[in-house]
Design an enzyme around this catalytic site. Sequence first.
Site, PDB file in Angstrom:
ATOM      1  N   SER A 182     -11.498  -0.922  -0.382  1.00 44.79           N
ATOM      2  CA  SER A 182      -9.970  -0.683  -0.348  1.00 44.79           C
ATOM      3  C   SER A 182     -10.220  -1.274   1.756  1.00 44.79           C
ATOM      4  CB  SER A 182      -9.108   0.685  -0.169  1.00 44.79           C
ATOM      5  OG  SER A 182      -8.724   0.984  -1.759  1.00 44.79           O
ATOM      6  N   HIS A 231      -3.785   5.900   3.991  1.00 46.88           N
ATOM      7  CA  HIS A 231      -4.547   4.518   3.409  1.00 46.88           C
ATOM      8  C   HIS A 231      -4.233   2.791   3.881  1.00 46.88           C
ATOM      9  CE1 HIS A 231      -6.080   1.935   0.201  1.00 46.88           C
ATOM     10  NE2 HIS A 231      -6.804   2.731   0.310  1.00 46.88           N
ATOM     11  N   ASP A 254       0.928  -1.084   0.061  1.00 45.90           N
ATOM     12  CA  ASP A 254       0.084  -0.010   0.079  1.00 45.90           C
ATOM     13  C   ASP A 254       0.804   0.972  -0.277  1.00 45.90           C
ATOM     14  OD1 ASP A 254      -2.720   1.496   0.771  1.00 45.90           O
ATOM     15  OD2 ASP A 254      -3.316  -0.182   1.120  1.00 45.90           O
TER      16      ASP A 254
END
Length: 271
Positions: free
Chosen positions: A232, A88, A46
């Site tokens: 996600s 994220h 990520d």
Amino acid sequence: MSTGPAWSGAFDRGALQEVVGLPVAEVREWAFGGSTGGGVRVAVIDSGIDADHPRVGGVSGGVAFHLDAEAELGYVEDEGPHGDLVGHGTACAGIIRAIAPDAEIYSVRVLGANLKGRGALLHAGVEWSVERGMHVANLSLSSKAEAMFGPLHEVADEAYFSGTVLVCAANNLPGPTYPSQYASVISVASRAGAESMGLAYNAHPPVEFGARGIDVDVAWAEHGSITATGNSFAAPHVTGMVTLMRSKHPWLTPFQVKAVLHAASDNSLSG
């Protein structure tokens, strides 16, 4: 009609079909009961991970990949500590930690500060995870590039046959992306109203599983949190479940893991 991310409509009330899973009594207890994820190495491929975030509780290691036009492969890798350029990856790691608190989480940074990256870096991140013997890898990202179909397919097969389970989020927008389209991975989309361990199977793949991913409270940058929606955030819920399963039953192969998840789904007649 669903207004959520692509593929989430397959898991809407009224759209979800019952499926026939493995005839295993109390399959969820068999798969997850009593497990905390201990002994399982989980790669989060990520934007990096903030290891000091209270919802993450540290990482066991990692690597950051950077583009470099002068390098032989067009990129370089730096093993060792690094931060999260966005938040994220920290969000994904926090979800996994909440489900599998004793997992060994590794940060594999392949995305930049704009939450974008090249397919070559994604490929390198998966390859690194396979070579380092990760038991599970969370990929809340994908590539639209047709040129990456072959290379990512090849490394996804390497993961499958070496025992690394790839859990891949589907793209939030319609259209094929890779590696979430491959049969060798566990593909995931958002499911409205699901609990943390809620799981559903889509009888009409390629995206097979639905998990919590709509209006989720997630860890984010600067030790903060946000409410987020997207495939996600569904994928790491499934990664957490796979981590529990592989901790309790380390002999399970990737295809067996998928079969157990199928049986443990809320819409499975055996679940």
